[in-house]
Scaffold this active site. Structure first.
Site, PDB file in Angstrom:
ATOM      1  CB  SER A 149       4.702  -4.918  16.751  1.00  0.00           C
ATOM      2  OG  SER A 149       5.151  -3.680  17.193  1.00  0.00           O
ATOM      3  CG  PHE A 205      -1.681  -1.311   1.360  1.00  0.00           C
ATOM      4  CD1 PHE A 205      -2.770  -1.590   0.547  1.00  0.00           C
ATOM      5  CD2 PHE A 205      -1.260  -2.274   2.272  1.00  0.00           C
ATOM      6  CE1 PHE A 205      -3.451  -2.805   0.660  1.00  0.00           C
ATOM      7  CE2 PHE A 205      -1.945  -3.485   2.397  1.00  0.00           C
ATOM      8  CZ  PHE A 205      -3.030  -3.748   1.588  1.00  0.00           C
ATOM      9  CG  HIS A 235       2.210   4.714   5.423  1.00  0.00           C
ATOM     10  ND1 HIS A 235       1.599   3.703   4.733  1.00  0.00           N
ATOM     11  CD2 HIS A 235       2.343   5.751   4.560  1.00  0.00           C
ATOM     12  CE1 HIS A 235       1.387   4.108   3.486  1.00  0.00           C
ATOM     13  NE2 HIS A 235       1.824   5.348   3.353  1.00  0.00           N
ATOM     14  N   GLY A 266      -1.217 -10.797   8.898  1.00  0.00           N
ATOM     15  CA  GLY A 266      -2.104  -9.735   8.413  1.00  0.00           C
ATOM     16  C   GLY A 266      -2.696  -8.940   9.561  1.00  0.00           C
ATOM     17  CB  SER A 279       7.274   0.196   2.978  1.00  0.00           C
ATOM     18  OG  SER A 279       7.094  -0.782   3.982  1.00  0.00           O
ATOM     19  CG  ASP A 329       4.004  -8.039   9.412  1.00  0.00           C
ATOM     20  OD1 ASP A 329       3.143  -8.831   9.852  1.00  0.00           O
ATOM     21  OD2 ASP A 329       3.726  -7.097   8.671  1.00  0.00           O
ATOM     22  CG  HIS A 380      -3.270   0.990   9.828  1.00  0.00           C
ATOM     23  ND1 HIS A 380      -2.089   0.323  10.016  1.00  0.00           N
ATOM     24  CD2 HIS A 380      -3.076   1.804   8.763  1.00  0.00           C
ATOM     25  CE1 HIS A 380      -1.215   0.716   9.091  1.00  0.00           C
ATOM     26  NE2 HIS A 380      -1.794   1.611   8.325  1.00  0.00           N
TER      27      HIS A 380
END
Ligand code: MG
Length: 214
Positions: A127, A20, A172, A78, A55, A74, A147
């Protein structure tokens, strides 16, 4: 000091990877990371949220150009917004054996194909768990993980204290206007960082915000 952009071969790999990160924001990320390494030499980078490595190519390229290392974190299952039924779900990332998303094979291919395996350490895990055990100061921290409110808050609380003085925090998907996107990266990472008095704005490119630790 002017910084040359990501070379054309790495750019090709970045743009070929799923993800993204728009090209102009990836370029801004690259410049910010190389710049951060110039002021904090021999100090690593951390990226939270790697997905399929898009990224990571910009940041791994910046690490390579700066003779440092990017730790790319990560769990590769997902984020919430990547799960079935959510807007950002990609069915081709589901492992048929488990029925669960697994972006690790895609991430690994991206990094190997781009020739960045020596500059990028793949850290597969949660994380907050990794952050709680991490003590090394960072030249550059990029937060692009979950997010939702909880993951964004934890990434802010647990990772930003690791940014070295003079180091850089990049975030981001920061959308001050709710019409443009989700709130947590703005409300739970960007605003607390600014309001803490520990970080100041350096630049904004699209939804990418670059801050410096004062
Ligand atoms: Mg993002």
């Amino acid at each position: 000091m002017s910084i040359s952009p990501l070379n054309s071969e790495l750019r090709r790999h970045a743009l070929a990877a799923r993800g993204f990160m728009p090209e102009d924001e990836g370029d801004a990320l690259y410049v910010a990371a190389v710049h951060a390494a110039q002021s904090e030499p021999n100090t690593p980078f951390v990226a939270v949220g790697s997905y399929c490595g898009r990224s990571t190519v910009w940041l791994g390229g910046a690490a390579r150009a700066s003779n440092t290392t990017l730790f790319a974190i990560d769990h590769h299952f997902g984020s919430e917004e990547n799960q079935p039924g959510w807007e950002w779900h990609d069915t081709s990332l589901v492992d048929p054996r488990t029925g669960r998303m697994d972006t690790l094979p895609f991430f690994r291919s991206t990094i190997l194909d781009a020739g960045l395996a020596d500059s990028v350490v793949t850290m597969v895990g949660d994380s907050p768990t990794i952050a709680r055990h991490w003590t090394t100061p960072l030249a550059f921290l990029f937060i692009d993980g979950g997010h939702g409110v909880e993951p964004a808050t934890l990434d802010y609380q647990l990772w930003t204290p690791r940014v070295a003085q003079g180091g850089t925090l990049a975030i981001h998907d920061v959308f001050p206007d709710p019409a443009d996107g989700g709130r947590p990266p703005y409300e739970n990472i960007y605003l607390p960082a600014i309001e803490s008095g520990l970080f100041e704005d350096v630049s904004a490119t699209g939804s990418l915000r670059v801050l410096r630790r004062i």
